[in-house]
Enzyme design. Structure first.
Site, PDB file in Angstrom:
ATOM      1  N   PHE A 140       0.713  -1.584  -0.109  1.00 10.29           N
ATOM      2  CA  PHE A 140      -0.168   0.401   0.146  1.00 10.29           C
ATOM      3  C   PHE A 140       0.754   1.457   0.230  1.00 10.29           C
ATOM      4  CE2 PHE A 140      -1.848   3.342   1.615  1.00 10.29           C
ATOM      5  CZ  PHE A 140      -3.147   3.396   0.645  1.00 10.29           C
ATOM      6  N   ASP A 225       9.249   3.274   1.875  1.00 10.85           N
ATOM      7  CA  ASP A 225       8.433   3.822   2.352  1.00 10.85           C
ATOM      8  C   ASP A 225       7.606   3.631   3.904  1.00 10.85           C
ATOM      9  OD1 ASP A 225       5.611   4.510   2.544  1.00 10.85           O
ATOM     10  OD2 ASP A 225       4.835   3.812   0.830  1.00 10.85           O
ATOM     11  N   LYS A 254       2.463  10.905   7.467  1.00 13.66           N
ATOM     12  CA  LYS A 254       1.191  11.131   7.897  1.00 13.66           C
ATOM     13  C   LYS A 254       2.033  11.579  10.033  1.00 13.66           C
ATOM     14  CE  LYS A 254      -1.378   7.411   6.611  1.00 13.66           C
ATOM     15  NZ  LYS A 254      -0.847   5.941   5.821  1.00 13.66           N
TER      16      LYS A 254
HETATM   17  C1  LIG Z   1      -0.743   5.647   4.375  1.00 12.61           C
HETATM   18  C2  LIG Z   1       0.165   5.572   3.229  1.00 12.61           C
HETATM   19  C3  LIG Z   1      -0.062   6.175   2.224  1.00 12.61           C
HETATM   20  C4  LIG Z   1      -0.508   7.416   1.277  1.00 12.61           C
HETATM   21  O1  LIG Z   1      -0.287   8.112   2.759  1.00 12.61           O
HETATM   22  P1  LIG Z   1      -1.968   9.709   2.172  1.00 12.61           P
HETATM   23  O2  LIG Z   1      -1.669  10.507   3.049  1.00 12.61           O
HETATM   24  O3  LIG Z   1      -2.853   8.764   3.208  1.00 12.61           O
HETATM   25  O4  LIG Z   1      -1.826   9.922   1.418  1.00 12.61           O
HETATM   26  C5  LIG Z   1       1.847   5.441   1.898  1.00 12.61           C
HETATM   27  N1  LIG Z   1       2.303   4.546   2.543  1.00 12.61           N
HETATM   28  C6  LIG Z   1       2.049   3.898   3.754  1.00 12.61           C
HETATM   29  C7  LIG Z   1       3.183   2.665   3.655  1.00 12.61           C
HETATM   30  C8  LIG Z   1       1.059   4.410   3.835  1.00 12.61           C
HETATM   31  O5  LIG Z   1       0.689   3.594   5.435  1.00 12.61           O
END
Ligand SMILES: *Cc1c(COP(=O)(O)O)cnc(C)c1O
Length: 400
Positions: A140, A225, A254
């Site tokens: 994701f 990520d 985040k």
């Molecule tokens: C939440 C998340 C994203 C996307 O972030 P947004 O601020 O919702 O666009 C990308 N990668 C990971 C691992 C995430 O948990």
């Protein structure tokens, strides 16, 4: 208005791209949130780890308010006095030469993909338009067209084609698959060190380290990520730190702004981020003084209030306590720090009904992948508050 009225209003006028629990929150502090009917809940999702520092952290809110009175946005057409400070403080804290600021996580991932491809052409010498990026199954990374193009979840991409080419998917946790997928046109391997949306899926021990070694041998960038796994969630600053892996590029978001305004960023070397020249990339709000000020304070709070250490210690405690719960529904628990996935048996009838039962008990959490309950409270949680939650988890997991 009461909860029912808000819910009806939302469902009438708002697009239905989410399936939220029916709780209408109107205020929050620390680990506690309150709904419009005056009921209090403990937050065990922490906005997908965006509020690691706790809701409305006083220091972060004070910085936000103070900055609001001074300067909120200049755009990058002009300079401002907060972005240089965040850039210096964040690169020193994280040990990277450069940082590029964006807003949402998906934008930072897109930024990384652009940097990877251009690095592939300009530095590695991959023939034009031939660059490949290896990603993992069950990944994701966000919701843009390019990012969902390499998702393995059919719902995320159905009806959104034509999709972006140039991505190769290998199974998560499989080093041989990565080795075999690499060819001279491979620019990078993009990976979540622990898959959050994938259900707090922790790869086999040594996986990240081996992948990092494979990437270095093949002149392939190792890109982590850490948007959800980073900034203390797993009991280290980055989840990659558990294996002493130093990615070529790290993507954060985040909790970088402690749940206030969206701030994300890409960290890398001067060589990699140096591929961007004026006009190549940007964002109106990226590097905004308001976001930068809040991010600076959010990072300070994380460090000075020892939230990373708390995540490690209390996460171990939570895991040990969960393992004493004798539930007929639990297959096993997995996770690191204050980030735990409760994997339910097929016979449990799905995680949603457990999340709804927990909500009635005063705990808010969210299922992922049908049969996994994800626990991720704010890192400011105390042991007493954890005990309060564990008692309720015990009730729900044993009585349903
Ligand atoms: C939440 C998340 C994203 C996307 O972030 P947004 O601020 O919702 O666009 C990308 N990668 C990971 C691992 C995430 O948990």
């Amino acid at each position: 208005m009461n909860s029912k009225q808000y819910i009806t209003m939302e469902d009438t006028y708002g697009a239905h791209n989410y399936h939220p629990l029916d709780v209408v929150i109107c205020k929050a502090q620390g680990v506690w949130v309150e709904d419009v009917d005056g009921k209090r809940y403990m937050d065990f999702l922490a906005a997908y780890s965006a509020v690691n520092q706790g809701h409305c952290h006083p220091r972060i809110i004070a910085a936000l308010k103070d900055q609001c009175d001074r300067l909120t946005l200049t755009s990058r057409a002009f300079r401002n006095d907060q972005w240089p400070l965040l850039a210096k403080e964040a690169t020193e804290l994280f040990g990277y030469e450069m940082i590029l600021p964006m807003n949402t996580g998906a934008e930072a991932v897109e930024t990384a993909l652009k940097a990877i491809r251009r690095w592939g052409y300009d530095i590695k010498g991959i023939p034009t338009d031939k660059a490949e990026i290896i990603v993992c199954g069950n990944n994701f990374h966000g919701r843009t067209i390019t990012i969902v193009s390499f998702s393995t979840e059919p719902d995320y991409k159905r009806g959104f084609g034509p999709l972006t080419p140039g991505f190769v998917v290998v199974p998560y946790g499989d080093v041989d698959a990565l080795r075999k997928a690499i060819n001279p046109n491979t620019a990078a391997f993009l990976v979540e060190p622990i898959q959050g949306e994938g259900g707090v899926d922790v790869p086999p021990s040594g996986y990240l380290k081996t992948c990092w070694d494979i990437c270095r041998k093949n002149n392939v960038l190792f890109v982590a990520d850490e948007i959800q796994s980073g900034l203390g969630r797993t009991g280290k600053m980055f989840a990659c730190d558990h294996e002493s892996v130093k990615p070529d590029m790290v993507i954060i978001g985040k909790a970088l702004s402690g749940g206030t305004v969206p701030v994300s960023a890409v960290l890398a070397s001067r060589t990699i981020l140096g591929v961007f020249k004026p006009g190549d990339h940007g964002s109106t709000y990226g590097g905004a003084p308001l976001g930068c000020r809040v991010a600076r304070e959010s990072l300070k709070v994380l460090i000075e209030e020892k939230m990373i250490e708390r995540s490690a210690e209390l996460g171990d405690y939570l895991m040990r306590q969960l393992q004493t719960i004798d539930s007929p529904h639990v297959e096993f628990y997995r996770g690191k720090g204050l980030w735990i996935g409760i994997v339910l048996k097929q016979s449990a009838g799905g995680a949603r009904r457990f999340c709804e039962a927990l909500m009635r008990e005063g705990i808010l959490c969210k299922e992922t992948h049908v049969n996994i309950i994800r626990l991720a409270p704010p890192l400011c949680i105390t042991q007493e508050e954890l005990d309060w939650a564990i008692a309720r988890l015990r009730t729900v997991l044993t009585s349903i």
